[in-house]
Design an enzyme around this catalytic site. Structure first.
Site, PDB file in Angstrom:
ATOM      1  N   HIS A 159     -18.612  95.384 138.437  1.00  0.00           N
ATOM      2  CA  HIS A 159     -17.855  94.951 137.243  1.00  0.00           C
ATOM      3  C   HIS A 159     -16.441  95.542 137.221  1.00  0.00           C
ATOM      4  O   HIS A 159     -15.876  95.765 136.151  1.00  0.00           O
ATOM      5  CB  HIS A 159     -18.576  95.333 135.938  1.00  0.00           C
ATOM      6  N   SER A 280      11.388  91.508 146.221  1.00  0.00           N
ATOM      7  CA  SER A 280      11.671  90.637 145.086  1.00  0.00           C
ATOM      8  C   SER A 280      13.164  90.361 145.056  1.00  0.00           C
ATOM      9  O   SER A 280      13.974  91.224 145.408  1.00  0.00           O
ATOM     10  CB  SER A 280      11.248  91.329 143.798  1.00  0.00           C
ATOM     11  N   LYS A 286      10.400  96.400 144.467  1.00  0.00           N
ATOM     12  CA  LYS A 286       9.132  95.721 144.720  1.00  0.00           C
ATOM     13  C   LYS A 286       8.780  95.598 146.208  1.00  0.00           C
ATOM     14  O   LYS A 286       9.630  95.395 147.049  1.00  0.00           O
ATOM     15  CB  LYS A 286       9.167  94.298 144.131  1.00  0.00           C
ATOM     16  N   GLU A 293      -2.075  87.431 149.244  1.00  0.00           N
ATOM     17  CA  GLU A 293      -1.978  86.481 148.117  1.00  0.00           C
ATOM     18  C   GLU A 293      -2.022  85.039 148.622  1.00  0.00           C
ATOM     19  O   GLU A 293      -2.686  84.182 148.046  1.00  0.00           O
ATOM     20  CB  GLU A 293      -0.675  86.698 147.342  1.00  0.00           C
TER      21      GLU A 293
END
Ligand code: ARG
Length: 460
Positions: A159, A280, A286, A293
């Site tokens: 979980h 970024s 970043k 992804e």
């Protein structure tokens, strides 16, 4: 309406309309089948010669012409034309241009229906071989990383909450096992792919004295398809391949999700090498995990293709229908996507750096050894449900104190149960907890070491 100057054949009184030609042509994408198409044609022609359906000299001319075409295509000199609809007609027309009369005999006893079904199987079996090899490369990279982290302890989650401490290698080996099953699925599918449709002709077979077993032998097919109608109709082998890729990509997608989380500063468990990340355009600090992804994202298109192929099949009456031409773009994309993904994944995994400290610190923070305290009480005679209640109270107390169970005094722990003795502290350490799960399939260092050894043997 703009019209093409040429009729499809003498059966027609009007030329094919320009938009219809563009709508029905597949050569822009099925030229990818050219090499297997030639391979299939050579075998077919050789069989025609053996069966004396064409002469030895006709065969010689056909083989010479096809070999020349092969070179023309490989060197990029071949001129593809959408006037000739697809890869099959383009090659056949060129053959006749080069060798004349004998070229016109190649299509004896054959239809584009059994030809394209054969091409797709020849093409797919190469793809499957490559996919299996690429899975193994990724498995090797996984084992190398796992081998370095048998004793690295991380929090195992359920979980997404801290559950129990585990060996990081054990976690990685879970993916190894998934990849083993994925590989087995591709291996098993091979026998359903590697069966020969050629000889089915349009749908009913042919009246020429063909030898299908001979063609199968030449093309290294394990068997000959038993029903000519089935041979030209079904694309189940493509759907099955797509499904196997979907499932493999699903596994990689779950792994990607973890890599993304682990590399976020909230976790800080791993770092993906700079070469596999991007920055970024606005936030200079970043470092984004674009590769995992995108892998997670690409499952969407692969699953989309699976639904497309299933839907393509479902309403078709037997036998061949032009609908089947729509199998190509999706399945080519599936093959390219899985190849690129496996390739990049193996390299990415090889370049991961692990922060043992962050992993251990996270495992230490989440009361991950609470089950061990309960098990300790059970071993001293307390029923498990009761022990569960006792430990829940102890955890609540420790949370209020702002410390781990192992940081409580013996006296404080004994307030929850007199069964607790000094020996408890051995069980409450992360290492003690991991080591106690010492059985086949468990996370103890010895269990993981032997799992790792077996995994290496499987790849040997
Ligand atoms: N381009 C076609 C396909 O991909 C080849 C078979 C065409 N057969 C036919 N009877 N029109 O399915």
């Amino acid at each position: 309406m703009k019209k093409n100057s040429k009729k499809w054949s003498e059966r027609f009184s009007e030329p094919t309309s320009e938009i219809v030609k563009r709508f029905t042509a597949s050569v822009t994408f099925d030229q990818r089948l050219a090499m297997v198409d030639i391979e299939g044609s050579l075998a077919h022609a050789e069989m025609l010669k053996k069966q004396k359906i064409i002469s030895a000299s006709d065969f010689k001319s056909i083989a010479k012409g096809l070999n020349q075409i092969q070179k023309e295509i490989q060197s990029g000199k071949f001129k593809w034309s959408i006037d000739l609809e697809d890869v099959h007609l383009n090659i056949e027309k060129r053959l006749t241009d080069i060798v004349g009369e004998p070229g016109k005999k190649l299509h004896t006893g054959r239809s584009r229906n059994d030809q394209v079904a054969t091409d797709m199987r020849l093409w797919l079996r190469e793809v499957v071989d490559k996919t299996i090899a690429q899975i193994e490369t990724l498995q090797r990279a996984t084992l190398t990383l796992a081998g370095e982290h048998v004793m690295t302890i991380m929090p195992g989650l359920t979980h997404l909450q801290i559950a129990q401490p585990i060996s990081f290698a054990h976690h990685l080996l879970a993916y190894f096992e998934m990849l083993e099953r994925d590989k087995a699925r591709f291996q098993d599918s091979y026998k359903r792919i590697n069966t020969l449709p050629l000889g089915a002709a349009a749908l009913a077979g042919t009246s020429y004295p063909i030898d299908r077993a001979y063609v199968a032998k030449l093309l290294k097919f394990d068997s000959v398809m038993a029903n000519s109608i089935d041979a030209v109709s079904d694309r189940d082998f493509l759907i099955e391949f797509n499904f196997s890729v979907s499932l493999l990509m699903t596994h990689l997608s779950r792994w990607s999700e973890e890599l993304i989380m682990w590399s976020s500063p909230f976790f800080g468990f791993i770092e993906i090498s700079d070469g596999f990340c991007t920055g970024s355009s606005i936030m200079p600090q970043k470092k984004n995990p674009d590769v995992p992804e995108l892998v997670r994202g690409k499952v969407a298109r692969v699953n989309g293709h699976l639904v497309a192929l299933l839907t393509l099949m479902k309403g078709q009456p037997l036998a061949y229908n032009k609908d089947n031409q729509e199998d190509k773009e999706p399945i080519f994309d599936v093959a390219d996507t899985i190849s690129d993904t496996l390739n990049i994944y193996a390299e990415m995994v090889a370049g991961i750096t692990v922060s043992k400290e962050s992993m251990e610190a996270a495992a230490f923070k989440g009361y991950s050894t609470a089950t061990d305290l309960a098990d300790y009480l059970v071993k001293k005679g307390m029923p498990f449900r009761e022990a569960h209640g006792v430990v829940a109270k102890a955890v609540k107390y420790a949370i209020a104190q702002g410390c781990d169970l192992s940081e409580l005094e013996l006296k404080a722990l004994q307030k929850f149960s007199p069964l607790i003795e000094q020996s408890i502290f051995q069980c409450l350490t992360l290492k003690g907890s991991v080591q106690s799960r010492n059985h086949f399939g468990g996370t103890s260092f010895t269990s993981v070491k032997s799992a790792l050894k077996k995994a290496h043997q499987k790849l040997a």
